[in-house]
Write a protein that holds these residues in place. Structure first.
Motif, PDB file in Angstrom:
ATOM      1  N   ARG A 270       0.826  -1.208   0.000  1.00  0.00           N
ATOM      2  CA  ARG A 270       0.000   0.000   0.000  1.00  0.00           C
ATOM      3  C   ARG A 270       0.865   1.265   0.000  1.00  0.00           C
ATOM      4  O   ARG A 270       0.438   2.317  -0.460  1.00  0.00           O
ATOM      5  CB  ARG A 270      -0.905   0.017   1.222  1.00  0.00           C
ATOM      6  N   ASP A 293     -11.171  -3.153   3.301  1.00  0.00           N
ATOM      7  CA  ASP A 293     -10.502  -3.071   4.595  1.00  0.00           C
ATOM      8  C   ASP A 293     -10.227  -1.614   4.967  1.00  0.00           C
ATOM      9  O   ASP A 293     -10.504  -0.686   4.205  1.00  0.00           O
ATOM     10  CB  ASP A 293      -9.227  -3.918   4.622  1.00  0.00           C
ATOM     11  N   GLU A 294      -9.673  -1.421   6.146  1.00  0.00           N
ATOM     12  CA  GLU A 294      -9.487  -0.080   6.685  1.00  0.00           C
ATOM     13  C   GLU A 294      -8.104   0.494   6.406  1.00  0.00           C
ATOM     14  O   GLU A 294      -7.815   1.623   6.818  1.00  0.00           O
ATOM     15  CB  GLU A 294      -9.741  -0.096   8.207  1.00  0.00           C
ATOM     16  N   GLU A 295      -7.252  -0.270   5.754  1.00  0.00           N
ATOM     17  CA  GLU A 295      -5.919   0.248   5.449  1.00  0.00           C
ATOM     18  C   GLU A 295      -6.006   1.359   4.405  1.00  0.00           C
ATOM     19  O   GLU A 295      -7.034   1.565   3.760  1.00  0.00           O
ATOM     20  CB  GLU A 295      -5.013  -0.885   4.954  1.00  0.00           C
ATOM     21  N   GLU A 296      -4.875   2.043   4.240  1.00  0.00           N
ATOM     22  CA  GLU A 296      -4.825   3.169   3.303  1.00  0.00           C
ATOM     23  C   GLU A 296      -5.174   2.710   1.896  1.00  0.00           C
ATOM     24  O   GLU A 296      -4.628   1.738   1.388  1.00  0.00           O
ATOM     25  CB  GLU A 296      -3.423   3.787   3.318  1.00  0.00           C
TER      26      GLU A 296
END
Length: 664
Positions: A270, A293-296
């Motif tokens: 990412r 998902d909550e990642e960048e």
């Protein structure tokens, strides 16, 4: 294709502007969408053409005999776009030497293009042209020497202080690093978008996705390309080109399999990419994870496909709906069509303007590319097999499968090479020709050698010959008396048409082989032809280190190519880059710039003024020279009809001798 269409529609990798020697073209395309097919096959009873799917489907089109040994068919309102297709004579598949070729479907395959109504964004236009560079790097995954194509915007060579963001763009299954240039017309799309100020100036890198490891069975993903991308390709590009570093200045996209590879890399890294483009994405699992998902997330998420790609279209709609419910943004585009190049060209056109719009922190340090020594046996193998359509050929096919959950799980079974070189000047030939009655091979050595192949297994014809001399050999395959190109044998260009060839190593002449030495780069340069008032293409070789030695000037040498051959012949048939790399590394010749350019019967070449302005040439007449074709093109008479047969073995030897005499 005889009708005068835009050059972007007629060019091919093997010949930028082909000169058709026969009276009738293999494929004559008219601007109104009419297409006429023609094949000379006097001993045949039937002749047909058929596509491989999509707009030009697999239903055969029967050609009619013309009473003079040929077969033809005129089809009006033919489906628009670029088409892969096959010829059939008495039901046996052929590849027409006088028709255009690309690499697709894991083979050298005939192609032609019908202009789309109202679409000119991928045409060759009168705008400033960027440069396409052919650069070599070593894969740390499988130890192969790879070649990537790198597009840089117009003017970048004359402004070394400028740095550019980079889009990494992947091809689809069965295609390779050449696809986005010759089928996708990427360089013209970028030239036109930049000239119209519709996108930021940027570099685009196109590489070969296949990172197969010997003995390993790859399932769907063709080896570990993600590791090659992040550990080898990106460090190479950022070391050798004016690339900006950092997440904000890298984007990645791909078509079909390439879109799945792009999504996998973004999912795993990412921190490396600010944008993801999936054109006809065949596996959306990683894309779903990125979106949910909550990642960048990337700054730009772009999904596209053809209107008739049912499962892919439904998958894109599902992802878009869920992202909108979460308040996230993505771009979805659907274009009329199937899983085809005219869909992917439009995808690129609409994706590129979205890129690199946010200011970001540029990384001043990064991974530096480390030159690796290669195994000498691998280098020799690649030296014998490299060609214009595929630098590091993969003798594979694709077997489409799915797992229990319906996810892609395709495999890549091996194929049989068309020519196998054995000790003591022996060669084995193999050709798949189910239903054929007669298959033969004609080899041009010191004399013409004919070999009749036998059908030892159903549809598989094999044969063997001995006593061949070392060096280059042009070889012709014939099925039922009709010449065909072998899709598993290197393909070049000569005497106005495509031709197969193979190599037998010369033990006392090593210059033509790839070596563990620094490699120069090849560059594709467009220029204005005064004689025709059209656009010409020449290939330019610059020595290893040219891009770093920004203050150094070099002598320049032009190499003439006759009209009935093509701009690319000195690259792989002549192996001029390998020769120059070796001679310069050994100190046998001074570093110099080489220009490979076609001339006509009426006029010798004049190196275009554009080349002198663009490259750092020593501004003295004694540092500028041309090798005329008469010095290199000694003709060897063919036994049967005295027609000239290119003798590339002799040409290479003469070239080495002349290079050693230059600029001393």
């Amino acid at each position: 294709m005889c009708e005068k269409l835009n050059q972007a529609l007629q060019q091919q990798a093997l010949s930028f502007e082909a000169k058709i020697p026969e009276e009738r073209c293999a494929v004559n395309v008219q601007d109104n969408g009419t297409v006429e097919f023609y094949l000379y096959a006097p001993s045949a009873e039937t002749a047909e053409v058929a596509g491989v799917g999509g707009c030009f489907d697999t239903t055969p089109i029967r050609l009619a005999p013309d009473g003079n040994g040929g077969f033809y068919k005129k089809v009006t309102d033919f489906p628009r776009g670029m088409h892969y297709y096959h010829w059939f004579v008495d039901g046996v598949k052929l590849f027409h030497p006088n028709a255009a070729f690309s690499y697709g479907c894991f083979e050298t395959i005939n192609t032609f293009e019908v202009p789309e109504r109202g679409e000119t964004f991928y045409y060759l236009k009168n705008v400033p042209h960027g440069t396409v560079h052919l650069a070599k790097y070593v894969s740390g995954v499988n130890g192969h020497l790879k070649e990537c194509y790198v597009y840089t915007p117009y003017g970048s060579e004359n402004h070394p202080e400028r740095r550019y963001p980079v889009l990494y763009l992947q091809h689809g299954v069965g295609e390779n690093e050449t696809g986005w240039i010759w089928q996708g017309k990427l360089n013209y799309i970028m030239d036109n978008l930049i000239a119209e100020r519709k996108c930021r100036e940027m570099m685009v890198v196109m590489s070969c996705d296949y990172a197969f490891i010997e003995g390993e069975e790859a399932v769907f993903f063709p080896g570990d390309f993600d590791r090659e991308l992040t550990e080898d390709l990106i460090p190479y590009v950022e070391t050798h080109f004016p690339a900006k570093r950092g997440r904000s200045y890298r984007a990645i996209a791909g078509l079909s399999l390439g879109s799945a590879l792009a999504a996998r890399s973004v999912c795993r890294h990412r921190e490396m990419f600010s944008a993801l483009g999936m054109f006809s994405g065949v596996s959306l699992l990683d894309a779903e994870q990125i979106c949910m998902d909550e990642e960048e997330k990337p700054d730009v998420l772009f999904f596209s496909c053809g209107s008739r790609e049912g499962d892919i279209l439904r998958g894109i709609e599902s992802i878009g709906r869920r992202m909108r419910q979460r308040g996230d943004c993505c771009v979805e585009k659907v274009y009329e069509g199937y899983h085809e190049w005219h869909v992917w060209r439009k995808s690129l056109r609409d994706f590129v303007p979205l890129l690199f719009q946010k200011a970001g922190q540029e990384e001043m340090t990064g991974i530096t590319y480390q030159e690796r020594r290669m195994d000498e046996r691998q280098l020799l193998r690649q030296s014998m097999e490299e060609q214009q359509l595929f630098f590091d050929p993969v003798h594979r096919q694709i077997r489409f499968e799915t797992d229990e959950q319906g996810r892609p799980a395709g495999r890549y079974p091996g194929t049989i090479p068309g020519v196998k070189i054995c000790p003591d000047g022996e060669a084995e030939f193999c050709l798949e020709a189910a239903g054929a009655e007669c298959v033969e091979v004609l080899i041009y050595d010191k004399e013409r050698i004919g070999v009749a192949l036998e059908e030892h297994y159903p549809g598989i014809w094999t044969g063997r010959t001995s006593g061949l001399s070392a060096g280059y050999h042009e070889v012709h395959f014939r099925i039922n008396g009709v010449e065909t190109i072998h899709p598993e044998v290197p393909v070049g260009y000569g005497r106005g048409k495509s031709c197969n060839y193979f190599e037998i190593p010369e033990p006392d002449f090593y210059y033509t082989s790839l070596a563990n030495v620094p490699h120069g780069m090849l560059h594709m340069d467009l220029y204005r032809e005064k004689e025709t008032d059209g656009t010409g293409l020449c290939y330019v070789y610059t020595p290893a280190g040219y891009e770093k030695n920004t203050k150094k000037q070099y002598p320049i040498l032009g190499v003439e190519i006759p009209e009935d051959e093509s701009e690319c012949v000195w690259i792989h048939q002549g192996k001029i880059a390998n020769i120059a790399d070796r001679l310069m590394a050994d100190g046998e010749i001074p570093e110099m710039i080489l220009v490979m350019q076609k001339c006509s019967e009426k006029q010798n070449i004049q190196i275009p003024e554009k080349i002198f302005r663009k490259y750092r040439v020593v501004p003295r007449e004694d540092a500028q020279a041309v090798i005329r074709k008469e010095k290199l093109y000694e003709k060897k008479p063919e036994i049967s009809n005295q027609q000239a047969v290119p003798d590339w073995t002799s040409r290479r030897h003469v070239l080495v001798k002349l290079l050693k005499e230059m600029f001393r």
